[in-house]
Design an enzyme around this catalytic site. Sequence first.
Site, PDB file in Angstrom:
ATOM      1  N   TYR A  74       6.543 -10.336 -24.745  1.00  0.00           N
ATOM      2  CA  TYR A  74       6.454  -8.963 -24.260  1.00  0.00           C
ATOM      3  C   TYR A  74       7.100  -8.811 -22.889  1.00  0.00           C
ATOM      4  O   TYR A  74       6.978  -9.701 -22.042  1.00  0.00           O
ATOM      5  CB  TYR A  74       4.988  -8.529 -24.151  1.00  0.00           C
ATOM      6  CG  TYR A  74       4.224  -8.573 -25.450  1.00  0.00           C
ATOM      7  CD1 TYR A  74       4.873  -8.797 -26.656  1.00  0.00           C
ATOM      8  CD2 TYR A  74       2.854  -8.381 -25.478  1.00  0.00           C
ATOM      9  CE1 TYR A  74       4.172  -8.844 -27.853  1.00  0.00           C
ATOM     10  CE2 TYR A  74       2.135  -8.420 -26.663  1.00  0.00           C
ATOM     11  CZ  TYR A  74       2.803  -8.652 -27.851  1.00  0.00           C
ATOM     12  OH  TYR A  74       2.105  -8.697 -29.016  1.00  0.00           O
TER      13      TYR A  74
ATOM     14  N   GLU B 189     -20.845   2.567 -24.581  1.00  0.00           N
ATOM     15  CA  GLU B 189     -20.149   3.563 -25.408  1.00  0.00           C
ATOM     16  C   GLU B 189     -20.024   4.938 -24.768  1.00  0.00           C
ATOM     17  O   GLU B 189     -19.313   5.806 -25.283  1.00  0.00           O
ATOM     18  CB  GLU B 189     -20.830   3.668 -26.778  1.00  0.00           C
ATOM     19  CG  GLU B 189     -20.603   2.412 -27.625  1.00  0.00           C
ATOM     20  CD  GLU B 189     -21.326   2.479 -28.948  1.00  0.00           C
ATOM     21  OE1 GLU B 189     -22.510   2.869 -28.954  1.00  0.00           O
ATOM     22  OE2 GLU B 189     -20.721   2.134 -29.975  1.00  0.00           O
TER      23      GLU B 189
END
Length: 392
Positions: A301, A375
């Site tokens: 990458y 969350e």
Amino acid sequence: MILLQRIKALAALYAPQFIDIRRHLHAHPELSYQEYETSAFVQRQLTDMGIPFSVMAETGVVGIIEGVNPSARVVALRADMDALPIEEANDIPYKSTRPGIMHACGHDVHTSCLLGAAKILTETRKEWTGTVKLIFQPGEEKNPGGASLMIRDGVLENPRPSAIFGLHVHPQLPVGKVSFRGGMVMASADELYITVRGKGGHAAAPHSTVDTLLVASHIVVALQQVTSRQRDPFQPSVLSITSIQGGHTTNVIPAEVKMMGTFRAMNEEWRFKAHTLIRRLVEGVTHGMGAEVDLHIDVGYPTVYNNETLDVRARALAVDYMGAGQVEETELRMGAEDFGYYSQKIPGCFYRLGVMNAAAGIVSGVHTPTFNIDERAIETGIGLMALFGSTA
Ligand code: NI
């Protein structure tokens, strides 16, 4: 500001739905380039929202949402979908149902946030200008990188976005916060594969051999020169030899030794110059000691570069959305991300979403069997992404 308030209210309204989606994805992880069920799930969600999409790079999904005057501006929002070959150790109701596979890098969160942003953007499409391209890509965790395949298949054309945003969960940043950085933000990552060939023989008669283990040892030490002497001190870079294999007993010098390692940089020019230096050094040391060598540098990458102008704009929007106290500076990292492929082609902004909750014990790093998130981050994630899609 009216749109911002609308987005905020919708993010709060829809957060529970996308937390459920995150849990579903978390329970059903798939490895890189095998995201068939995840891809089908994303396609169903987009269909339910009435968002047209196309499929590319086998499992990648690209949705299009048109606002007012669609050609006025095009912005891309990106999520990755793949999981890791890790056995989940969390005791949670939505634990991975697949042995040895786990969403340990939060790509379930990224996909859920982008789906949530898509819902908000669709619902507010009469209130913003331009087109939003939703990019759900495969294979972020594995070479060649799903981003490179999506680009090959034309994800950045027809229409061509003028900017791309991507988020990543940050397990060291408290939930409720986000962080940004302009310029260089993550490193390139190239893999080194070195095979030294000499002449094996009796360890008591080294003069009749070409000692591959000694050559390999010199290579390990000498390579550190590349990053300690030949590198500009102001240019972050790392070279680590991570494996050395040869020999099997005490009295035999092996004919062959294999090594592996990683080379990371924050600057593309230095990166490729270093490849030349690494090759010269490995070959020089080896030949000087009478051995032969194969050096393969697997080019991975590229560096992740955040466009400065886009960074300033994104930060200002995040401050408007969350308050200045919730917006921080991302630290430099030598980790790699295939988002770099996009940010090489068009202005990019790769930012971090805080998911840590120390009081609740949610502190494990990515790529560990106990990684999890608070969350509540999903509400922030979907809202801010929708804001960038509609306004940045
Ligand atoms: Ni990741």
